[in-house]
Design an enzyme around this catalytic site. Structure first.
Site, mmCIF file in Angstrom:
data_model
loop_
_atom_site.group_PDB
_atom_site.id
_atom_site.type_symbol
_atom_site.label_atom_id
_atom_site.label_comp_id
_atom_site.label_asym_id
_atom_site.label_seq_id
_atom_site.Cartn_x
_atom_site.Cartn_y
_atom_site.Cartn_z
ATOM 1 N N CYS A 92 5.022 -4.441 16.055
ATOM 2 C CA CYS A 92 4.681 -3.331 16.942
ATOM 3 C C CYS A 92 3.193 -3.429 17.292
ATOM 4 C CB CYS A 92 4.982 -1.989 16.266
ATOM 5 S SG CYS A 92 6.734 -1.738 15.902
ATOM 6 N N SER A 114 11.686 6.637 7.808
ATOM 7 C CA SER A 114 11.255 6.405 9.189
ATOM 8 C C SER A 114 11.606 4.987 9.600
ATOM 9 C CB SER A 114 9.743 6.619 9.311
ATOM 10 O OG SER A 114 9.297 6.296 10.615
ATOM 11 N N CYS A 171 3.416 8.587 0.872
ATOM 12 C CA CYS A 171 3.841 7.661 1.919
ATOM 13 C C CYS A 171 3.991 6.297 1.260
ATOM 14 C CB CYS A 171 2.808 7.610 3.041
ATOM 15 S SG CYS A 171 3.217 6.420 4.354
ATOM 16 N N CYS A 178 -1.734 6.897 9.776
ATOM 17 C CA CYS A 178 -0.542 6.275 10.356
ATOM 18 C C CYS A 178 -0.912 5.046 11.177
ATOM 19 C CB CYS A 178 0.177 7.301 11.236
ATOM 20 S SG CYS A 178 1.681 6.680 11.994
ATOM 21 N N LEU A 208 9.589 6.601 18.026
ATOM 22 C CA LEU A 208 10.013 6.443 19.414
ATOM 23 C C LEU A 208 8.872 5.930 20.291
ATOM 24 C CD1 LEU A 208 12.475 6.863 21.250
ATOM 25 C CD2 LEU A 208 11.648 9.179 21.694
ATOM 26 N N GLY A 219 6.422 -2.132 6.331
ATOM 27 C CA GLY A 219 7.778 -2.644 6.413
ATOM 28 C C GLY A 219 8.734 -1.732 7.174
ATOM 29 N N GLU A 220 9.902 -2.267 7.488
ATOM 30 C CA GLU A 220 10.984 -1.550 8.151
ATOM 31 C C GLU A 220 12.084 -1.289 7.122
ATOM 32 O OE1 GLU A 220 13.778 0.279 9.726
ATOM 33 O OE2 GLU A 220 12.065 0.027 11.070
ATOM 34 N N CYS A 247 0.292 -1.170 15.438
ATOM 35 C CA CYS A 247 0.341 -1.021 13.984
ATOM 36 C C CYS A 247 -0.309 -2.207 13.296
ATOM 37 C CB CYS A 247 1.800 -0.878 13.544
ATOM 38 S SG CYS A 247 2.020 -0.702 11.768
ATOM 39 N N CYS A 288 5.566 -7.029 7.332
ATOM 40 C CA CYS A 288 6.552 -6.518 8.281
ATOM 41 C C CYS A 288 6.821 -7.590 9.333
ATOM 42 C CB CYS A 288 6.030 -5.245 8.957
ATOM 43 S SG CYS A 288 7.252 -4.415 10.007
ATOM 44 N N GLU A 321 0.822 -1.201 0.000
ATOM 45 C CA GLU A 321 0.000 0.000 0.000
ATOM 46 C C GLU A 321 0.859 1.255 0.000
ATOM 47 O OE1 GLU A 321 -4.115 -1.642 1.946
ATOM 48 O OE2 GLU A 321 -2.802 -0.491 3.255
#
Length: 358
Positions: free
Chosen positions: A117, A196, A106, A338, A220, A164-165, A120, A113, A93
């Protein structure tokens, strides 16, 4: 005939050798590259300055593996969420976020992922694979076209905050950003791009060693290890001390300002003690803080804090001379805000079902 290869993965020098092998002049390689990267061609048939014979030979050998828009949703606030289908059938996406002065893309860096977290929706999926540099570029190309068509202006900013990271797909992400910023491709300024990360200390240091020109944001969400580990398991291997050291190294090498992203959860990290811890951590660096509204996800355990506590939290940070912005979420009604990507789309449900059975 063996399986066709990805023409866009070939460097110019290798494509020149291919063309010489086919009995062509090597300058044809630059023509092909211009069709691919500047003109956005997705077939060889579009390349009208190539002979029919050459187009046929290239079609037999190569494919473009380009993204297509599988589904597009438009929010009441004009935010656009795209489900992009990859050449192998997987779905990612990407979101176009309009505002008065900006048009922001974005984009995603992985299919799914692996970081889990707690707040998310993407974190509930499993990681299927990394995105290739061309797939990262394609997201920006499509979102840029949508911005021009819908808003009458090209993209002004890119945030790598989708699925994803990014730092777990380091090489492809760096190469994808180079495609986006290269003058002979999209030519966007790296200062308009923000990566990010959930926080991988050794890879943040590598960004510093590579002296990247784009911006860095750290998700964070808590400035003490106990709370952060509770919502972000990656903190157990990359605690605040390690991240602080890595961020200091990155800033020393690049001189870039660091952005801290902080989602405020009701009765979890929205108190003045939490704000004090955040201010103390942020003031170690040249930095700014983006406070982000929490966007609920299906079966999520957190809730959005009250407007009063949000204002008090921001006011405390400002009293400590910290630069603070409150980011109002956009696209909530289509799950494009987000933390919501892959919350309700069909492929996301398929990922979730797959994860539940493994």
């Amino acid at each position: 005939m063996s399986e066709r290869k990805n023409i866009r993965a070939l460097p110019l020098e290798e494509l020149e050798l291919v063309l010489i092998e086919l009995g062509e002049k090597k300058f044809r390689a630059k023509q092909i590259m211009e069709w691919i990267w500047k003109k956005g061609a997705t077939t060889f048939e579009e390349m009208s300055n190539l002979s029919v014979s050459l187009r046929t030979q290239l079609t037999d050998r190569y494919d473009f593996f380009h993204l297509t828009v599988d589904e597009k949703q438009i929010s009441k606030d004009k935010t656009v969420k795209n489900a992009f289908r990859l050449h192998d059938g997987n779905i990612i996406e990407g979101v176009l976020i309009p505002s008065e002065e900006r048009s922001t893309a974005c984009i995603s860096s992985q299919v799914g992922c692996s970081l889990t977290c707690k707040f998310c929706a993407t974190g509930r999926l499993q990681r299927i694979r990394n995105l290739e540099p061309e797939e990262i570029f394609d997201q920006v190309k499509i979102l840029n076209r949508q911005s021009i068509e819908m808003l009458g202006r090209p993209l002004t900013n890119i945030v790598m905050m989708g699925m994803g990271e990014p730092l777990l797909n380091y090489n492809n992400v760096i190469k994808g950003i180079s495609y986006i910023t290269s003058p002979d491709k999209m030519g966007m300024s790296p200062q308009r791009i923000t990566l990010s990360t959930a926080g991988i200390a050794k890879m943040i240091k590598k960004l510093g060693d590579d002296k990247v020109k784009f911006n860095l944001a750290l998700s964070l969400h808590a400035a003490n290890d106990q709370k952060r580990s509770q919502i972000m398991p990656i903190n157990e291997q990359n605690n605040l001390e390690a991240l602080g050291e890595a961020l200091g190294y990155f800033q020393e090498k690049t001189g870039n300002t660091i952005t801290f992203e902080y989602i405020v959860f009701k009765d979890f990290n929205d108190g003045l003690e939490d704000a004090s811890e955040l201010a103390s951590f942020a003031k170690k660096f040249i930095s700014k803080i983006n406070i982000i509204e929490y966007n609920p996800i299906d079966e999520g355990e957190f809730k959005q804090t009250t407007p009063e506590k949000l204002r008090a939290f921001a006011a405390f940070l400002e009293s400590k001379k910290v630069i603070v912005n409150i980011r109002r979420s956009r696209g909530k009604d289509i799950d494009a805000a987000c933390g919501q990507l892959a919350n309700k789309n069909t492929q996301g449900l398929q990922f979730r079902k797959l994860k539940e059975t493994t």
